[in-house]
Design a protein around this motif. Structure first.
Motif, PDB file in Angstrom:
ATOM      1  N   MET A   1      44.980 -51.391  12.011  1.00 34.27           N
ATOM      2  CA  MET A   1      44.099 -50.306  11.697  1.00 34.27           C
ATOM      3  C   MET A   1      43.420 -50.540  10.343  1.00 34.27           C
ATOM      4  O   MET A   1      42.310 -50.090  10.144  1.00 34.27           O
ATOM      5  N   LEU A   2      44.033 -51.249   9.498  1.00 33.62           N
ATOM      6  CA  LEU A   2      43.482 -51.532   8.196  1.00 33.62           C
ATOM      7  C   LEU A   2      42.225 -52.388   8.324  1.00 33.62           C
ATOM      8  O   LEU A   2      41.234 -52.153   7.627  1.00 33.62           O
ATOM      9  N   SER A   3      42.188 -53.360   9.243  1.00 33.16           N
ATOM     10  CA  SER A   3      41.018 -54.207   9.426  1.00 33.16           C
ATOM     11  C   SER A   3      39.862 -53.409  10.035  1.00 33.16           C
ATOM     12  O   SER A   3      38.693 -53.677   9.752  1.00 33.16           O
ATOM     13  N   GLN A   4      40.179 -52.385  10.850  1.00 31.99           N
ATOM     14  CA  GLN A   4      39.138 -51.529  11.432  1.00 31.99           C
ATOM     15  C   GLN A   4      38.476 -50.702  10.331  1.00 31.99           C
ATOM     16  O   GLN A   4      37.257 -50.560  10.319  1.00 31.99           O
ATOM     17  N   GLN A   5      39.252 -50.164   9.403  1.00 31.62           N
ATOM     18  CA  GLN A   5      38.694 -49.376   8.298  1.00 31.62           C
ATOM     19  C   GLN A   5      37.839 -50.264   7.393  1.00 31.62           C
ATOM     20  O   GLN A   5      36.783 -49.840   6.909  1.00 31.62           O
ATOM     21  N   LYS A   6      38.294 -51.493   7.178  1.00 32.61           N
ATOM     22  CA  LYS A   6      37.535 -52.425   6.349  1.00 32.61           C
ATOM     23  C   LYS A   6      36.195 -52.757   7.010  1.00 32.61           C
ATOM     24  O   LYS A   6      35.152 -52.808   6.347  1.00 32.61           O
ATOM     25  N   ALA A   7      36.192 -52.937   8.325  1.00 31.76           N
ATOM     26  CA  ALA A   7      34.967 -53.226   9.061  1.00 31.76           C
ATOM     27  C   ALA A   7      34.021 -52.023   9.009  1.00 31.76           C
ATOM     28  O   ALA A   7      32.797 -52.180   8.865  1.00 31.76           O
ATOM     29  N   ASP A   8      34.563 -50.801   9.119  1.00 32.08           N
ATOM     30  CA  ASP A   8      33.742 -49.594   9.040  1.00 32.08           C
ATOM     31  C   ASP A   8      33.104 -49.444   7.661  1.00 32.08           C
ATOM     32  O   ASP A   8      31.922 -49.085   7.532  1.00 32.08           O
ATOM     33  N   ILE A   9      33.879 -49.732   6.629  1.00 31.67           N
ATOM     34  CA  ILE A   9      33.356 -49.628   5.260  1.00 31.67           C
ATOM     35  C   ILE A   9      32.242 -50.657   5.042  1.00 31.67           C
ATOM     36  O   ILE A   9      31.201 -50.339   4.448  1.00 31.67           O
ATOM     37  N   GLU A  10      32.419 -51.871   5.518  1.00 32.67           N
ATOM     38  CA  GLU A  10      31.382 -52.893   5.391  1.00 32.67           C
ATOM     39  C   GLU A  10      30.121 -52.501   6.148  1.00 32.67           C
ATOM     40  O   GLU A  10      29.001 -52.702   5.675  1.00 32.67           O
ATOM     41  N   LEU A  11      30.307 -51.918   7.337  1.00 39.59           N
ATOM     42  CA  LEU A  11      29.175 -51.469   8.136  1.00 39.59           C
ATOM     43  C   LEU A  11      28.424 -50.334   7.439  1.00 39.59           C
ATOM     44  O   LEU A  11      27.189 -50.328   7.392  1.00 39.59           O
ATOM     45  N   LEU A  12      29.133 -49.375   6.863  1.00 35.87           N
ATOM     46  CA  LEU A  12      28.505 -48.278   6.130  1.00 35.87           C
ATOM     47  C   LEU A  12      27.793 -48.794   4.868  1.00 35.87           C
ATOM     48  O   LEU A  12      26.706 -48.320   4.524  1.00 35.87           O
ATOM     49  N   THR A  13      28.388 -49.754   4.211  1.00 32.74           N
ATOM     50  CA  THR A  13      27.754 -50.344   3.025  1.00 32.74           C
ATOM     51  C   THR A  13      26.458 -51.053   3.414  1.00 32.74           C
ATOM     52  O   THR A  13      25.428 -50.897   2.748  1.00 32.74           O
ATOM     53  N   LEU A  14      26.496 -51.807   4.497  1.00 35.14           N
ATOM     54  CA  LEU A  14      25.305 -52.483   4.987  1.00 35.14           C
ATOM     55  C   LEU A  14      24.226 -51.476   5.379  1.00 35.14           C
ATOM     56  O   LEU A  14      23.048 -51.636   5.049  1.00 35.14           O
ATOM     57  N   PHE A  15      24.610 -50.418   6.048  1.00 34.96           N
ATOM     58  CA  PHE A  15      23.671 -49.362   6.436  1.00 34.96           C
ATOM     59  C   PHE A  15      23.053 -48.703   5.201  1.00 34.96           C
ATOM     60  O   PHE A  15      21.855 -48.427   5.164  1.00 34.96           O
ATOM     61  N   GLY A  16      23.832 -48.471   4.166  1.00 34.71           N
ATOM     62  CA  GLY A  16      23.334 -47.889   2.915  1.00 34.71           C
ATOM     63  C   GLY A  16      22.327 -48.807   2.234  1.00 34.71           C
ATOM     64  O   GLY A  16      21.296 -48.351   1.718  1.00 34.71           O
ATOM     65  N   LYS A  17      22.629 -50.104   2.227  1.00 33.76           N
ATOM     66  CA  LYS A  17      21.708 -51.065   1.620  1.00 33.76           C
ATOM     67  C   LYS A  17      20.380 -51.120   2.389  1.00 33.76           C
ATOM     68  O   LYS A  17      19.304 -51.168   1.781  1.00 33.76           O
ATOM     69  N   ILE A  18      20.467 -51.128   3.703  1.00 32.02           N
ATOM     70  CA  ILE A  18      19.246 -51.169   4.521  1.00 32.02           C
ATOM     71  C   ILE A  18      18.435 -49.888   4.311  1.00 32.02           C
ATOM     72  O   ILE A  18      17.214 -49.926   4.173  1.00 32.02           O
ATOM     73  N   SER A  19      19.111 -48.751   4.263  1.00 37.54           N
ATOM     74  CA  SER A  19      18.420 -47.473   4.032  1.00 37.54           C
ATOM     75  C   SER A  19      17.743 -47.471   2.665  1.00 37.54           C
ATOM     76  O   SER A  19      16.595 -47.027   2.524  1.00 37.54           O
ATOM     77  N   SER A  20      18.439 -47.965   1.651  1.00 36.06           N
ATOM     78  CA  SER A  20      17.860 -48.031   0.310  1.00 36.06           C
ATOM     79  C   SER A  20      16.640 -48.943   0.282  1.00 36.06           C
ATOM     80  O   SER A  20      15.626 -48.625  -0.350  1.00 36.06           O
ATOM     81  N   LEU A  21      16.722 -50.061   0.973  1.00 39.09           N
ATOM     82  CA  LEU A  21      15.610 -50.996   1.024  1.00 39.09           C
ATOM     83  C   LEU A  21      14.402 -50.382   1.726  1.00 39.09           C
ATOM     84  O   LEU A  21      13.265 -50.525   1.260  1.00 39.09           O
ATOM     85  N   VAL A  22      14.618 -49.664   2.815  1.00 37.09           N
ATOM     86  CA  VAL A  22      13.522 -49.008   3.533  1.00 37.09           C
ATOM     87  C   VAL A  22      12.866 -47.955   2.645  1.00 37.09           C
ATOM     88  O   VAL A  22      11.627 -47.874   2.565  1.00 37.09           O
ATOM     89  N   ILE A  23      13.639 -47.168   1.935  1.00 36.59           N
ATOM     90  CA  ILE A  23      13.090 -46.136   1.042  1.00 36.59           C
ATOM     91  C   ILE A  23      12.298 -46.791  -0.091  1.00 36.59           C
ATOM     92  O   ILE A  23      11.200 -46.354  -0.438  1.00 36.59           O
ATOM     93  N   LEU A  24      12.842 -47.865  -0.654  1.00 36.22           N
ATOM     94  CA  LEU A  24      12.150 -48.579  -1.714  1.00 36.22           C
ATOM     95  C   LEU A  24      10.812 -49.137  -1.220  1.00 36.22           C
ATOM     96  O   LEU A  24       9.791 -49.036  -1.910  1.00 36.22           O
ATOM     97  N   LEU A  25      10.788 -49.712  -0.014  1.00 35.11           N
ATOM     98  CA  LEU A  25       9.543 -50.244   0.541  1.00 35.11           C
ATOM     99  C   LEU A  25       8.520 -49.134   0.796  1.00 35.11           C
ATOM    100  O   LEU A  25       7.321 -49.324   0.573  1.00 35.11           O
ATOM    101  N   LEU A  26       8.973 -47.981   1.241  1.00 40.72           N
ATOM    102  CA  LEU A  26       8.064 -46.852   1.449  1.00 40.72           C
ATOM    103  C   LEU A  26       7.440 -46.393   0.130  1.00 40.72           C
ATOM    104  O   LEU A  26       6.232 -46.145   0.049  1.00 40.72           O
ATOM    105  N   VAL A  27       8.247 -46.294  -0.908  1.00 39.06           N
ATOM    106  CA  VAL A  27       7.738 -45.874  -2.219  1.00 39.06           C
ATOM    107  C   VAL A  27       6.750 -46.903  -2.752  1.00 39.06           C
ATOM    108  O   VAL A  27       5.673 -46.555  -3.261  1.00 39.06           O
TER     109      VAL A  27
END
Length: 162
Positions: A1-27
């Motif tokens: 279960m620990l590896s599943q939580q680590k994978a979820d955290i990495e996925l959320l971090t990646l999603f946050g970075k992509i969202s930040s990049l999209v917002i930056l490009l829009l601005v």
């Protein structure tokens, strides 16, 4: 279960970075469109300033023409050099009504006239056209705005591109 939580955290971090990049490009795209829009507007203001300069210059020339007794070739001596000395720019042919006319009815004559009126080299900043049927010199700026000078009447028309 620990590896599943680590994978979820990495996925959320990646999603946050992509969202930040999209917002930056829009601005950045919003700022770029506003910047290039203001450049076009500044170019139109440049030709508008030149239009006002031309009107003022024509008024001064007409005054000099009247003061000097309405000579046909009028000596222009109202510009000053960087050292403070007044320098004659040359002669300009005058119509009976008191406005400058072309020495040569062509685009070359239009360039020579605008260089005499607004300063040597001004014709290099604009595209010069001459309509021989109407006797109109047209000076077109890179922004699309233009100044038309009617040699038959001394009338000046300012047009912008919208």
């Amino acid at each position: 279960m620990l590896s599943q939580q680590k994978a979820d955290i990495e996925l959320l971090t990646l999603f946050g970075k992509i969202s930040s990049l999209v917002i930056l490009l829009l601005v950045l795209s919003y700022l770029a469109f506003n910047y290039f829009g203001s450049i076009k507007q500044a170019g139109q203001q440049h030709i508008q300033v030149d239009h006002n300069r031309l009107l003022n210059t024509l008024g001064i020339i007409r005054s000099q023409w009247l003061i000097r007794g309405k000579p046909s070739p009028l000596k222009l001596d109202w510009r000053s050099e960087p050292k403070g000395d007044i320098a004659a720019t040359g002669f300009v042919a005058m119509a009976e009504g008191g406005w400058p006319i072309l020495n040569e009815a062509s685009a070359v004559g239009c360039r020579e006239l605008i260089d005499e009126l607004l300063g040597a080299g001004y014709s290099q900043q604009v595209v010069t056209r001459f309509n021989s049927s109407s006797g109109v010199c047209r000076y077109i700026d890179v922004s699309g705005g233009s100044i038309s000078y009617q040699t038959g009447s001394g009338r000046v028309i300012f047009l912008t591109r919208r």
